[in-house]
Design an enzyme around this catalytic site. Structure first.
Site, short mmCIF file in Angstrom:
data_model
loop_
_atom_site.label_atom_id
_atom_site.label_comp_id
_atom_site.label_asym_id
_atom_site.label_seq_id
_atom_site.Cartn_x
_atom_site.Cartn_y
_atom_site.Cartn_z
N GLY A 183 20.92 18.55 -3.26
CA GLY A 183 21.09 19.22 -1.97
C GLY A 183 20.21 20.44 -1.83
N ARG A 184 19.95 21.10 -2.95
CA ARG A 184 19.13 22.33 -2.91
C ARG A 184 17.70 22.04 -2.47
NH1 ARG A 184 22.35 24.28 -8.20
NH2 ARG A 184 24.15 24.94 -6.96
N TYR A 196 24.60 29.02 1.13
CA TYR A 196 25.26 27.72 0.88
C TYR A 196 24.51 26.82 -0.13
CZ TYR A 196 22.79 25.74 5.11
OH TYR A 196 21.90 25.33 6.05
N GLU A 197 25.24 25.85 -0.63
CA GLU A 197 24.78 24.96 -1.71
C GLU A 197 24.28 25.79 -2.92
OE1 GLU A 197 23.00 21.28 -0.64
OE2 GLU A 197 23.70 21.46 1.43
N GLY A 198 25.04 26.83 -3.22
CA GLY A 198 24.70 27.71 -4.32
C GLY A 198 24.00 28.94 -3.80
#
Lengths: 379, 260
Positions: A242-243, A362-364
């Protein structure tokens, strides 16, 4: 080593830029202003295969790869970051984990609908007390006959109001911590499943970000994704992928902002000359452009490694860290170049600045990316 | 049904720059695209493929790099692509171009041959009609809309200066399409991914039955006397007024300049 695009990538860029310019950009301000999910754009992207770029043809996808997918998210985000994240969350966080961890029945059942865009996908990991500390899951799944019964609440779930299928993480064995988490494929119509409050956000305001509420939600056993108690690692690996999408989104926002800025500084005259003639403008733009190109190289490197089946989680973390901080830097400076006009909604850089911030979260968060990078360095 | 579409690779600009000394087009740095009228024709063909399962072939005559527009056509959904290329074809005017294309088309079976009305780099609107004459086929130019009866008859709406004509024509026939008639579809992602592994058939002088003397520069009766850029005109003034007032303004302006 070859830094040039392939013929396929070049042709793909031609298409996606044309699409973003004609179909996405004209809606961007309205989608933001009205906090409206651009469902009509999803319906236009679906028949072109944009909702299933890296999914193989045998599962109804376009048969592309992560490089093309990252280019799509970048170009869509340059026009409208909301549209970029819709594609990114749907692809990276729902379709791809089903492709990578699903059994054949799950792939046959879900991927054609997701890849064709008939169904929209989402991913539920974050909870009120489980953000960066994702292992503190309070959603539980208890075995009951042929089903699992899920109870709990997820928050900040992208695409949630419009999604048809969700990957949901839940505790199946509380005593085991991260080794007691399992992933499930949950359909929106399952009994006990509902979508809760919609968040009012600073940026990406067209993307539907809501709570997921599971009250004795009945999920058939065959919808367990991956193995029992292996969900945490599945979620972390899914977020690695996702990153790349979020890095591409941030890169797109930065590119969109620099495009607007270059146009503006050539037109805007102060002290009898265009502000592009001032060396302060030139030097700052040179620095920003260099950061954008460095971000793109990092994004492409991560996508390239994932496509080759090589480890890519550190590369993805670096791409997301650097591209998201670049997006903040570029959009901040873009407003500065626009002066008072840039602070108004008459120019898109105001929106881009607000959209950029979430890419650091988001997503880390950026802090998580630094943990990943430093962890690998000091191992 | 078999459809053949003729397309041309053209520079992507409506403001083509001309080298003032040689009088030729400056193509460097200008990206190439499918000629807009031809792209509308391609969309017409693909819409007939969607509705009637037509088999669509696309052909272009040009240098080897014209292959790019054929790959794009594959990505849009055509079934077969042919590149007509040979040094002997170089320097062709419309007559020599249409002669070579018609010779290639004689080797193919089709019910409908579609070309664009004209190319944005030459603006002659001659090649489509000339192909029809070479092949002795009925032609309808300036097509704005086409209906197919599912058998062999096309009902065509044809744009003319002060209105339009409705015509019926049986296949095989030639139509030339206006760019506004059909909005071209986007290439699909799968189409793009699959476009490059596909074969582009390359036909040269040896593959078609032609007389060499009628090809290329030798076969071209057109001689370019001079090519030049028109000087820039001063910007006009726009008045949004009713007809009576407009007539008054025109009169006073003409008097002001001692024209009347």
């Amino acid at each position: 080593m070859d830094f040039s695009l392939t013929k396929t990538e070049t042709l793909f860029l031609q298409m996606i830029r044309d699409f973003a310019e004609k179909e996405v950009k004209p809606l961007a301000a309205e989608v933001d202003e009205q906090e409206r999910f651009p469902i009509e754009t999803v319906k236009k992207m679906a028949p072109l295969g944009i909702m299933g770029i890296p999914i193989p043809v045998q599962y109804g996808g376009a048969g592309g790869n992560n490089m093309l997918y990252s280019m799509a998210v970048e170009e869509l985000s340059a026009a409208c970051a909301t549209t970029g994240v819709i594609v990114s969350a749907h692809t990276s966080l729902c379709a791809v984990p089903i492709l990578e961890y699903g059994n054949e029945e799950q792939k046959q059942k879900y991927l054609p609908k997701l890849a064709s865009g008939e169904w929209l996908g989402a991913f539920g990991l974050t909870e009120p007390n489980a953000g960066t500390d994702a292992s503190s899951q309070q959603t539980v799944a208890v075995e009951s006959g042929d089903n699992y019964i899920l109870n709990g609440t997820k928050i900040f779930i992208t695409n949630s109001e419009y999604a048809d299928v969700y990957i949901v993480l839940a505790m199946t064995d509380k005593s085991q911590g991260t080794r007691g988490i399992t992933a499930f494929i949950v359909e929106k119509d399952y009994p006990g499943f509902s979508v809760g409050k919609k968040e009012k956000k600073l940026g990406i305001r067209g993307s539907a970000t809501c709570e997921l509420i599971m009250e004795n939600c009945v999920v058939p056993k065959e919808n367990m994704l991956g193995k029992l108690n292996k969900g945490f690692s599945l979620a972390m690996k899914t977020l690695d992928g996702g990153r790349i999408g979020i890095a591409a989104q941030a890169l797109g926002i930065a590119q969109g902002a620099i495009n607007e800025t270059v146009k503006y500084v050539k037109e805007r005259k102060q002290f009898g000359k265009p502000i592009s003639a001032f060396q302060n403008t030139q030097f700052q733009l040179a620095d920003l452009q260099t950061r954008i190109i460095a971000s793109r190289l990092l994004v492409h490197q991560a996508a390239f490694k994932k496509d080759r089946g090589e480890p890519f989680s550190v590369e993805a973390a670096m791409a997301k860290l650097y591209a998201s901080e670049t997006a903040m830097e570029v959009t901040n400076k873009a407003i500065q170049f626009h002066g008072g006009y840039g602070y108004t909604r008459d120019y898109p850089v105001e929106r881009m600045f607000r959209d950029a911030k979430i890419t650091e979260i988001y997503e880390g968060t950026s802090e998580v990316q630094r943990m990943v990078i430093a962890g690998a360095l000091l191992r | 049904m078999n459809i053949v579409v003729c397309i041309k690779q053209v520079p992507d600009t409506t403001e083509i720059k001309i080298n003032p000394t040689t009088g030729t087009l400056i193509r460097e740095g200008v990206p190439s695209i499918i000629n807009p009228d031809d792209k509308a024709g391609l969309e017409l063909a693909l819409s007939l493929k969607d509705s009637f399962n037509a088999h669509v072939t696309v052909i272009t005559m040009g240098p080897p790099q014209a292959e790019d527009v054929l790959r794009e056509a594959y990505a849009m959904g055509v079934d077969r692509a042919i590149l007509l290329t040979d040094r002997k074809f170089a320097g062709a005017d419309t007559l020599a171009t249409s002669y070579a294309l018609a010779s290639a088309l004689r080797k193919m079976e089709f019910d409908l041959l579609i070309t664009g009305r004209q190319a944005i780099d030459g603006d002659t609107a001659q090649v489509g009609p000339q192909i029809a004459e070479h092949l002795d086929l009925p032609q309808v130019s300036y097509l704005e809309h086409l209906e197919f009866d599912g058998k062999n008859t096309f009902t065509v709406k044809r744009r003319i200066e002060d209105g339009y004509e409705m015509l019926q024509v049986d296949g095989p026939c030639v139509v030339t399409v206006l760019s506004g008639a059909y909005k071209p579809r986007y290439m699909s992602v799968r189409g793009i991914v699959e476009a490059f592994p596909k074969t582009v058939e390359v036909w040269g002088f040896e593959q078609i039955d032609v007389e060499e003397a009628r090809l290329g520069l030798k076969g071209s009766p057109t001689r370019v006397h001079k090519a030049f850029s028109r000087g820039v005109k001063a910007p006009g003034q726009l008045y949004e007024v009713d007809a009576t007032e407009a007539a008054g303004i025109i009169l006073s302006k003409l008097k002001e300049k001692f024209i009347i």
